[in-house]
Write a protein that holds these residues in place. Structure first.
Motif, PDB file in Angstrom:
ATOM      1  N   PHE A   6      21.509   9.487  -4.196  1.00 25.49           N
ATOM      2  CA  PHE A   6      20.312   8.963  -3.545  1.00 25.49           C
ATOM      3  C   PHE A   6      19.668  10.027  -2.672  1.00 25.49           C
ATOM      4  O   PHE A   6      18.449  10.238  -2.718  1.00 25.49           O
ATOM      5  N   LEU A   7      20.468  10.717  -1.869  1.00 26.94           N
ATOM      6  CA  LEU A   7      19.933  11.761  -1.002  1.00 26.94           C
ATOM      7  C   LEU A   7      19.333  12.913  -1.809  1.00 26.94           C
ATOM      8  O   LEU A   7      18.307  13.484  -1.429  1.00 26.94           O
ATOM      9  N   THR A   8      19.955  13.248  -2.937  1.00 29.02           N
ATOM     10  CA  THR A   8      19.398  14.293  -3.792  1.00 29.02           C
ATOM     11  C   THR A   8      18.000  13.914  -4.250  1.00 29.02           C
ATOM     12  O   THR A   8      17.060  14.716  -4.181  1.00 29.02           O
ATOM     13  N   GLY A   9      17.848  12.684  -4.714  1.00 30.65           N
ATOM     14  CA  GLY A   9      16.541  12.234  -5.163  1.00 30.65           C
ATOM     15  C   GLY A   9      15.539  12.132  -4.036  1.00 30.65           C
ATOM     16  O   GLY A   9      14.396  12.587  -4.155  1.00 30.65           O
ATOM     17  N   LEU A  10      15.957  11.571  -2.920  1.00 30.95           N
ATOM     18  CA  LEU A  10      15.039  11.328  -1.814  1.00 30.95           C
ATOM     19  C   LEU A  10      14.519  12.632  -1.217  1.00 30.95           C
ATOM     20  O   LEU A  10      13.343  12.753  -0.876  1.00 30.95           O
ATOM     21  N   PHE A  61       0.824  -1.208   0.000  1.00 31.23           N
ATOM     22  CA  PHE A  61       0.000   0.000   0.000  1.00 31.23           C
ATOM     23  C   PHE A  61       0.855   1.254   0.000  1.00 31.23           C
ATOM     24  O   PHE A  61       0.350   2.343  -0.242  1.00 31.23           O
ATOM     25  N   VAL A  62       2.147   1.130   0.293  1.00 32.21           N
ATOM     26  CA  VAL A  62       3.004   2.316   0.296  1.00 32.21           C
ATOM     27  C   VAL A  62       3.153   2.846  -1.124  1.00 32.21           C
ATOM     28  O   VAL A  62       3.148   2.098  -2.100  1.00 32.21           O
ATOM     29  N   LYS A  63       3.271   4.151  -1.238  1.00 34.26           N
ATOM     30  CA  LYS A  63       3.481   4.808  -2.515  1.00 34.26           C
ATOM     31  C   LYS A  63       4.971   4.822  -2.822  1.00 34.26           C
ATOM     32  O   LYS A  63       5.771   5.413  -2.090  1.00 34.26           O
ATOM     33  N   VAL A  64       5.363   4.147  -3.909  1.00 34.06           N
ATOM     34  CA  VAL A  64       6.768   4.030  -4.285  1.00 34.06           C
ATOM     35  C   VAL A  64       7.018   4.847  -5.549  1.00 34.06           C
ATOM     36  O   VAL A  64       6.250   4.763  -6.519  1.00 34.06           O
ATOM     37  N   ALA A  65       8.072   5.626  -5.541  1.00 36.18           N
ATOM     38  CA  ALA A  65       8.520   6.381  -6.704  1.00 36.18           C
ATOM     39  C   ALA A  65       9.866   5.798  -7.171  1.00 36.18           C
ATOM     40  O   ALA A  65      10.345   4.804  -6.629  1.00 36.18           O
ATOM     41  N   GLY A  66      10.463   6.424  -8.164  1.00 36.75           N
ATOM     42  CA  GLY A  66      11.738   5.935  -8.687  1.00 36.75           C
ATOM     43  C   GLY A  66      12.808   7.008  -8.674  1.00 36.75           C
ATOM     44  O   GLY A  66      12.522   8.191  -8.878  1.00 36.75           O
ATOM     45  N   VAL A  67      14.042   6.584  -8.421  1.00 35.45           N
ATOM     46  CA  VAL A  67      15.207   7.456  -8.542  1.00 35.45           C
ATOM     47  C   VAL A  67      16.226   6.718  -9.410  1.00 35.45           C
ATOM     48  O   VAL A  67      16.599   5.578  -9.117  1.00 35.45           O
ATOM     49  N   VAL A  68      16.661   7.359 -10.480  1.00 37.50           N
ATOM     50  CA  VAL A  68      17.644   6.774 -11.391  1.00 37.50           C
ATOM     51  C   VAL A  68      18.908   7.631 -11.348  1.00 37.50           C
ATOM     52  O   VAL A  68      18.862   8.834 -11.629  1.00 37.50           O
ATOM     53  N   LEU A  69      20.016   7.018 -10.999  1.00 39.97           N
ATOM     54  CA  LEU A  69      21.299   7.721 -10.915  1.00 39.97           C
ATOM     55  C   LEU A  69      22.053   7.568 -12.232  1.00 39.97           C
ATOM     56  O   LEU A  69      22.198   6.458 -12.748  1.00 39.97           O
ATOM     57  N   CYS A  70      22.571   8.681 -12.748  1.00 40.02           N
ATOM     58  CA  CYS A  70      23.331   8.594 -14.005  1.00 40.02           C
ATOM     59  C   CYS A  70      24.546   9.511 -14.001  1.00 40.02           C
ATOM     60  O   CYS A  70      25.145   9.761 -15.051  1.00 40.02           O
TER      61      CYS A  70
END
Length: 222
Positions: free
Chosen positions: A102-106, A23-32
């Protein structure tokens, strides 16, 4: 990691009710934003068929979770990303490692997001079924991470947003590896057998770092 990880005979216990538990809302983070030093050219711009690695990764992640945030270095050239709910973030300090990205995206995720699926852009054989298996396995855990051949894959894992409480001081103390987050969190470990029905060859975890590895992936699509 202590006693909070889950492996062994109970690893399938959550599959029957994973939809109820997801039920948690999950988004995506892609590192490039990596330097691609072993490849010799930017991996995000390598092509597989009609897509670059970055376009392909974003498309596959986006098919399962939205929104998707792409974290790139400050001056990095990127291909056009035309999907809805995809945004590009630029790092203020380049090449600080995956924990920084990761921290930037989060920290840029909205309050509506509970967790993120984190991916690097150099896994061109990623399957949407793999992303779905990972996200549906989070339940009440802080982190879901695959482990194959005794090795963790932190750039193909799911992280609840509450890990930021630990991630920020770790980064401030000079840590740059994602695996430092595995301590002091409730971690669910998925192993090879957990993907046997959807990705028996574990292609989703096959990253490309060298020209030879790139040639091997291209050969599969010719």
């Amino acid at each position: 990691m202590g006693d909070s990880s889950v492996t062994g005979g109970d690893r399938f216990a959550f599959y029957a009710d994973r939809r109820r538990r997801s039920f948690v809302k999950v988004a995506g983070v892609v590192l490039c934003g990596g330097q691609s030093s072993r490849m010799g050219s930017p991996k995000a711009l390598l092509r597989l068929g009609e897509e670059t690695f970055l376009e392909r990764t974003v498309r596959i992640v986006h098919a399962v979770v939205q929104p998707v945030l792409v974290v790139a270095s400050s001056e990095q050239e990127l291909p056009p990303l035309v999907l809805d709910d995809v945004a590009i973030l630029r790092e203020t300090k380049d090449h600080e490692g995956p924990l920084a990205g990761f921290l930037t995206g989060l920290t840029h995720m909205t309050d509506a997001v509970d967790a993120v699926y984190l991916s690097s852009c150099d896994m061109p054989l990623l399957k949407p079924e793999f992303v779905r298996r990972m996200t549906e396995s989070l339940g009440d855990f802080d982190i879901v991470i695959p482990k194959t051949g005794g090795r963790f894959h932190p750039l193909a894992a799911v992280y609840h947003k509450r890990v930021i409480v630990r991630a920020i001081p770790l980064y401030a103390d000079g840590h740059r590896r994602m695996t430092t987050l595995l301590d002091n969190h409730r971690v669910r470990v998925l192993e090879e057998s957990d993907f046997a029905d959807i990705d028996p060859g574990l292609d989703s975890l096959r990253n490309v770092n060298t020209p030879e590895e790139y040639a091997a992936v291209l050969a599969r699509f010719q």
